[in-house]
Motif scaffolding. Structure first.
Motif, PDB file in Angstrom:
ATOM      1  N   GLU A  64       0.837  -1.197   0.000  1.00 36.17           N
ATOM      2  CA  GLU A  64       0.000   0.000   0.000  1.00 36.17           C
ATOM      3  C   GLU A  64       0.875   1.252   0.000  1.00 36.17           C
ATOM      4  O   GLU A  64       1.882   1.309   0.717  1.00 36.17           O
ATOM      5  CB  GLU A  64      -0.904   0.022   1.230  1.00 36.17           C
ATOM      6  CG  GLU A  64      -1.863  -1.151   1.297  1.00 36.17           C
ATOM      7  CD  GLU A  64      -2.642  -1.176   2.588  1.00 36.17           C
ATOM      8  OE1 GLU A  64      -3.871  -1.401   2.532  1.00 36.17           O
ATOM      9  OE2 GLU A  64      -2.032  -0.978   3.659  1.00 36.17           O
ATOM     10  N   ARG A  65       0.462   2.251  -0.765  1.00 32.67           N
ATOM     11  CA  ARG A  65       1.204   3.511  -0.800  1.00 32.67           C
ATOM     12  C   ARG A  65       0.718   4.418   0.334  1.00 32.67           C
ATOM     13  O   ARG A  65       0.069   5.444   0.105  1.00 32.67           O
ATOM     14  CB  ARG A  65       1.043   4.205  -2.159  1.00 32.67           C
ATOM     15  CG  ARG A  65       1.841   3.553  -3.276  1.00 32.67           C
ATOM     16  CD  ARG A  65       1.855   4.430  -4.511  1.00 32.67           C
ATOM     17  NE  ARG A  65       0.527   4.571  -5.074  1.00 32.67           N
ATOM     18  CZ  ARG A  65       0.055   3.878  -6.107  1.00 32.67           C
ATOM     19  NH1 ARG A  65       0.820   2.970  -6.693  1.00 32.67           N
ATOM     20  NH2 ARG A  65      -1.175   4.089  -6.565  1.00 32.67           N
ATOM     21  N   VAL A 122      10.118   1.808  -9.587  1.00 35.63           N
ATOM     22  CA  VAL A 122      10.294   2.561  -8.350  1.00 35.63           C
ATOM     23  C   VAL A 122      10.832   1.614  -7.285  1.00 35.63           C
ATOM     24  O   VAL A 122      10.298   0.520  -7.090  1.00 35.63           O
ATOM     25  CB  VAL A 122       8.967   3.192  -7.868  1.00 35.63           C
ATOM     26  CG1 VAL A 122       9.192   3.972  -6.569  1.00 35.63           C
ATOM     27  CG2 VAL A 122       8.375   4.102  -8.932  1.00 35.63           C
ATOM     28  N   LEU A 123      11.883   2.034  -6.582  1.00 35.15           N
ATOM     29  CA  LEU A 123      12.498   1.233  -5.530  1.00 35.15           C
ATOM     30  C   LEU A 123      12.428   2.001  -4.220  1.00 35.15           C
ATOM     31  O   LEU A 123      12.641   3.221  -4.189  1.00 35.15           O
ATOM     32  CB  LEU A 123      13.961   0.927  -5.874  1.00 35.15           C
ATOM     33  CG  LEU A 123      14.211   0.231  -7.211  1.00 35.15           C
ATOM     34  CD1 LEU A 123      15.709   0.067  -7.460  1.00 35.15           C
ATOM     35  CD2 LEU A 123      13.514  -1.118  -7.268  1.00 35.15           C
ATOM     36  N   ARG A 129       4.169  -4.127  -6.288  1.00 39.97           N
ATOM     37  CA  ARG A 129       2.881  -3.837  -6.896  1.00 39.97           C
ATOM     38  C   ARG A 129       3.140  -3.229  -8.270  1.00 39.97           C
ATOM     39  O   ARG A 129       4.212  -2.674  -8.541  1.00 39.97           O
ATOM     40  CB  ARG A 129       2.030  -2.903  -6.039  1.00 39.97           C
ATOM     41  CG  ARG A 129       2.552  -1.482  -5.898  1.00 39.97           C
ATOM     42  CD  ARG A 129       1.594  -0.611  -5.091  1.00 39.97           C
ATOM     43  NE  ARG A 129       0.376  -0.296  -5.824  1.00 39.97           N
ATOM     44  CZ  ARG A 129      -0.709   0.238  -5.270  1.00 39.97           C
ATOM     45  NH1 ARG A 129      -0.737   0.495  -3.958  1.00 39.97           N
ATOM     46  NH2 ARG A 129      -1.782   0.518  -5.985  1.00 39.97           N
ATOM     47  N   VAL A 130       2.134  -3.355  -9.138  1.00 37.00           N
ATOM     48  CA  VAL A 130       2.217  -2.808 -10.494  1.00 37.00           C
ATOM     49  C   VAL A 130       0.958  -1.997 -10.751  1.00 37.00           C
ATOM     50  O   VAL A 130      -0.153  -2.471 -10.524  1.00 37.00           O
ATOM     51  CB  VAL A 130       2.341  -3.920 -11.553  1.00 37.00           C
ATOM     52  CG1 VAL A 130       2.573  -3.307 -12.931  1.00 37.00           C
ATOM     53  CG2 VAL A 130       3.462  -4.892 -11.203  1.00 37.00           C
ATOM     54  N   PRO A 189       2.640   0.071 -17.529  1.00 36.12           N
ATOM     55  CA  PRO A 189       2.893  -0.410 -16.171  1.00 36.12           C
ATOM     56  C   PRO A 189       4.107   0.241 -15.523  1.00 36.12           C
ATOM     57  O   PRO A 189       5.112   0.528 -16.178  1.00 36.12           O
ATOM     58  CB  PRO A 189       3.112  -1.914 -16.357  1.00 36.12           C
ATOM     59  CG  PRO A 189       3.574  -2.059 -17.777  1.00 36.12           C
ATOM     60  CD  PRO A 189       2.879  -0.979 -18.548  1.00 36.12           C
ATOM     61  N   VAL A 190       3.973   0.452 -14.214  1.00 34.92           N
ATOM     62  CA  VAL A 190       5.082   0.917 -13.382  1.00 34.92           C
ATOM     63  C   VAL A 190       5.243  -0.097 -12.256  1.00 34.92           C
ATOM     64  O   VAL A 190       4.312  -0.321 -11.475  1.00 34.92           O
ATOM     65  CB  VAL A 190       4.814   2.317 -12.797  1.00 34.92           C
ATOM     66  CG1 VAL A 190       6.004   2.770 -11.954  1.00 34.92           C
ATOM     67  CG2 VAL A 190       4.528   3.328 -13.902  1.00 34.92           C
ATOM     68  N   TRP A 191       6.418  -0.722 -12.184  1.00 34.46           N
ATOM     69  CA  TRP A 191       6.697  -1.708 -11.157  1.00 34.46           C
ATOM     70  C   TRP A 191       7.271  -0.986  -9.944  1.00 34.46           C
ATOM     71  O   TRP A 191       8.223  -0.207 -10.056  1.00 34.46           O
ATOM     72  CB  TRP A 191       7.670  -2.760 -11.681  1.00 34.46           C
ATOM     73  CG  TRP A 191       7.055  -3.625 -12.731  1.00 34.46           C
ATOM     74  CD1 TRP A 191       6.427  -4.823 -12.551  1.00 34.46           C
ATOM     75  CD2 TRP A 191       6.990  -3.361 -14.155  1.00 34.46           C
ATOM     76  NE1 TRP A 191       5.981  -5.321 -13.753  1.00 34.46           N
ATOM     77  CE2 TRP A 191       6.315  -4.449 -14.761  1.00 34.46           C
ATOM     78  CE3 TRP A 191       7.451  -2.330 -14.974  1.00 34.46           C
ATOM     79  CZ2 TRP A 191       6.079  -4.522 -16.132  1.00 34.46           C
ATOM     80  CZ3 TRP A 191       7.213  -2.390 -16.337  1.00 34.46           C
ATOM     81  CH2 TRP A 191       6.542  -3.476 -16.905  1.00 34.46           C
ATOM     82  N   GLN A 192       6.688  -1.269  -8.762  1.00 38.63           N
ATOM     83  CA  GLN A 192       7.087  -0.606  -7.522  1.00 38.63           C
ATOM     84  C   GLN A 192       7.498  -1.685  -6.524  1.00 38.63           C
ATOM     85  O   GLN A 192       6.709  -2.592  -6.211  1.00 38.63           O
ATOM     86  CB  GLN A 192       5.918   0.222  -7.003  1.00 38.63           C
ATOM     87  CG  GLN A 192       5.462   1.287  -8.008  1.00 38.63           C
ATOM     88  CD  GLN A 192       3.946   1.469  -8.004  1.00 38.63           C
ATOM     89  OE1 GLN A 192       3.407   2.183  -7.163  1.00 38.63           O
ATOM     90  NE2 GLN A 192       3.256   0.810  -8.944  1.00 38.63           N
TER      91      GLN A 192
END
Length: 422
Positions: free
Chosen positions: A262-263, A298-299, A309-310, A318-321
Motif C-alpha cells: 500500500e502507498r 520505483v524502488l 505492486r504494479v 505499467p510501473v513496477w514498484q
C-alpha cells in the motif's frame, strides 16, 4: 555474480548450444542497499559492549558489491541506496523547522534510544564513508536520505504521543528535519559526486539527485528523491525528465510503500501529516510518478518487509514498484547471543540484486536476495522461512515467503515504450 570462462562453458554444456556473444552485453545487475542504520549504529559495536561489530556486515556488503562491479569483472552497473544509512541524529530539532514555528515534545522512548550524539559523525557517518569509498569512482551510484539521516527527528507538538508510553507503537507522530549531516557525505559538491559525468543533476544540495548509466544496450536515467519529497523536489525531478526525453527512468526513494503493497506512510512518521510541504507516498505517485511515462520502476525501503505492486500510469503503461527492507532481521544477533530489545534488529547482511536481461523479446528482471553474512541467497537458505516469516509475512506458506525475495519481473511493453537495445 562473476561470469568466468568455466561458468560460461558449463552453461554451454548444459544447454547444448553456444552462448550468444552479445548475451553478456544485454544483461546487467543493479544492487539495491536498504536501511543499513542498524549496522552503522554506534551502539551495535563491541566498543559499546555489543557482542560483535555490526558495522562489519555493512562493510562486507559494500566489499561484495565492489568486487562484483563491471569494472572488476562482475555485472553490477548501478548501485542505489534507499535511505537510513545511519541511525542517530545530532540535533533535537533543526533550525529551519524551529524558525517556522515547529516545536518538539518530550518522548521517553525516542529520547532514550535516539538522543542526539556526536557519535553520528565520529562513528556512524565515518563508517558510511568507509563503505561508499569502496565503490566511489568505479560505478554510478545514488544515495537518498531516509528519516534517520536527517539532522533531527522529534515528536511534533501538534501530534503528541499517547499519554502512557508502552512500546514503539506509542511514539506519536515523528518528524525529521535538516540535511547538513547527509550533505556532509553525499552532497552534490562532495567527492563522491562532484565532477562525475554520470551525476547529471541535483536539488537541495544533493538531497535529490539524478544519474545516468548505460547498461544492457540502453541509457537509463535514475532519480533519487528525499524522504516524503516536497513539491519543489517533484518539480525539479519533472524538469530533469524533460531534459532527458525518452530515457527509461528508475526512481529511488525511502518512504513509499508498505509490506502489504500500500502507498501509505508509516503512522508513526508521516511527513505530510506534520508538514503540508511534504508529500505522502500516494501524493508522490499522483503528482509525479504516474504523470511521466518514462518512469517504469520505483524502488524503496523504510517499511520493514518486502512487497511489489504494479500500476498503470496515465499513459496506460505499467510501473513496477518494489519494496525491500531487512533491518528487523536479527538471526545474526541470536547466533552471537546478543540481547535485543523489542523491535531491535541488525539486518543479517541481506541485500537486493536485480539482474536485468534486456536481450529477450520481453526484457526481465530477476530479483535475488543475498546475505553477505551467511554467504547465501535467500532461496538457498533452508532456515529462511523459520528465521523471518513469523515476523514479516506469517500467513504465507514457506514457498510463498521465499517468493517475496526471489522472483522475476516481466517488463511487459518495455520495447514499445523505449525501443530496442543498441
Amino acid at each position: 555474480m562473476r561470469k568466468t570462462a568455466a561458468f560460461l562453458a558449463a552453461v554451454t554444456a548444459l544447454s547444448g548450444a553456444a552462448v550468444p556473444a552479445l548475451a553478456q552485453d544485454r544483461s546487467f545487475t543493479i544492487a539495491a542497499i536498504s536501511d543499513t542504520q542498524n549496522y552503522t549504529d554506534y551502539t551495535h559495536q563491541t566498543a559499546e559492549g555489543f557482542k560483535f561489530d555490526a558495522d562489519r556486515m555493512f562493510l562486507d556488503q559494500m566489499a561484495y558489491i565492489a568486487a562484483n562491479l563491471r569494472s572488476n569483472g562482475g555485472d553490477i552497473d548501478f548501485v542505489t541506496a534507499l535511505g537510513d544509512v545511519w541511525q542517530h541524529q545530532t540535533l533535537t530539532i533543526d533550525p529551519g523547522h524551529a524558525a517556522r514555528g515547529f516545536k518538539r515534545v518530550a518522548n521517553p522512548i525516542l529520547d532514550a534510544h535516539f538522543a542526539p550524539t556526536p557519535k553520528v559523525t565520529t562513528v556512524e557517518i565515518a563508517t558510511a564513508r568507509k563503505g561508499y569509498e569502496m565503490i566511489a569512482g568505479k560505478v554510478p551510484f545514488s544515495v537518498v536520505p531516509g528519516n534517520h539521516d536527517y539532522d533531527a527527528m522529534w515528536t511534533d507538538s501538534s501530534h503528541p504521543p499517547a499519554a502512557k508510553f508502552t512500546d514503539m507503537s506509542s511514539l506519536g507522530m515523528l518528524h525529521p528535519g535538516g540535511l547538513n549531516n547527509f550533505r556532509s557525505l553525499f552532497g552534490a559538491d562532495k567527492p563522491f559526486f562532484k565532477n562525475k559525468r554520470w551525476y547529471v543533476a541535483s536539488h537541495d544540495g544533493g538531497a535529490d539527485s539524478a544519474q545516468i548509466f548505460k547498461a544492457g544496450g540502453y541509457t537509463f536515467l535514475h532519480i533519487g528523491l528525499q524522504f516524503d519529497a516536497p513539491n519543489a523536489s517533484l518539480e525539479w525531478a519533472a524538469k530533469v525528465i524533460a531534459e532527458h526525453p525518452g530515457l527509461p527512468t528508475i526512481v529511488s526513494t525511502h518512504d513509499y510503500m508498505t509490506k502489504e503493497g500500500e502507498r501509505v506512510p508509516n503512522p508513526i512518521i508521516d511527513g505530510h501529516a506534520v508538514d503540508a510541504e511534504d508529500n505522502s507516498p500516494q501524493m508522490v505517485w499522483d503528482k509525479f510518478i504516474s504523470q511521466h511515462d518514462q518512469i517504469f520502476l520505483v524502488l524503496c525501503g523504510h517499511e520493514h518487509g518486502q512487497a511489489i505492486r504494479v500500476d498503470n500510469n496515465r499513459a496506460g503503461h505499467p510501473v513496477w514498484q518494489v519494496l525491500a527492507d531487512y533491518q528487523d532481521r536479527r538471526q545474526s544477533a541470536i547466533d552471537a547471543g546478543a540481547k535485543m530489545g523489542p523491535g531491535e534488529g541488525i539486518g543479517d547482511g541481506w541485500l537486493r540484486l536485480m539482474r536485468f536481461d534486456m536481450g529477450s523479446a520481453t526484457p526481465t528482471i530477476q530479483v535475488r536476495t543475498y546475505s553477505t553474512h551467511y554467504k547465501k541467497q535467500s532461496r538457498d537458505t533452508a532456515e529462511y522461512a523459520a528465521w523471518y516469516k513469523a515476523a514479516e509475512k506469517p500467513k504465507l506458506s514457506d514457498e510463498a515467503f521465499h517468493g517475496e525475495d526471489d522472483f522475476k519481473i516481466d517488463l511487459t511493453g518495455f520495447r514499445k515504450r523505449f525501443g530496442n537495445p543498441r
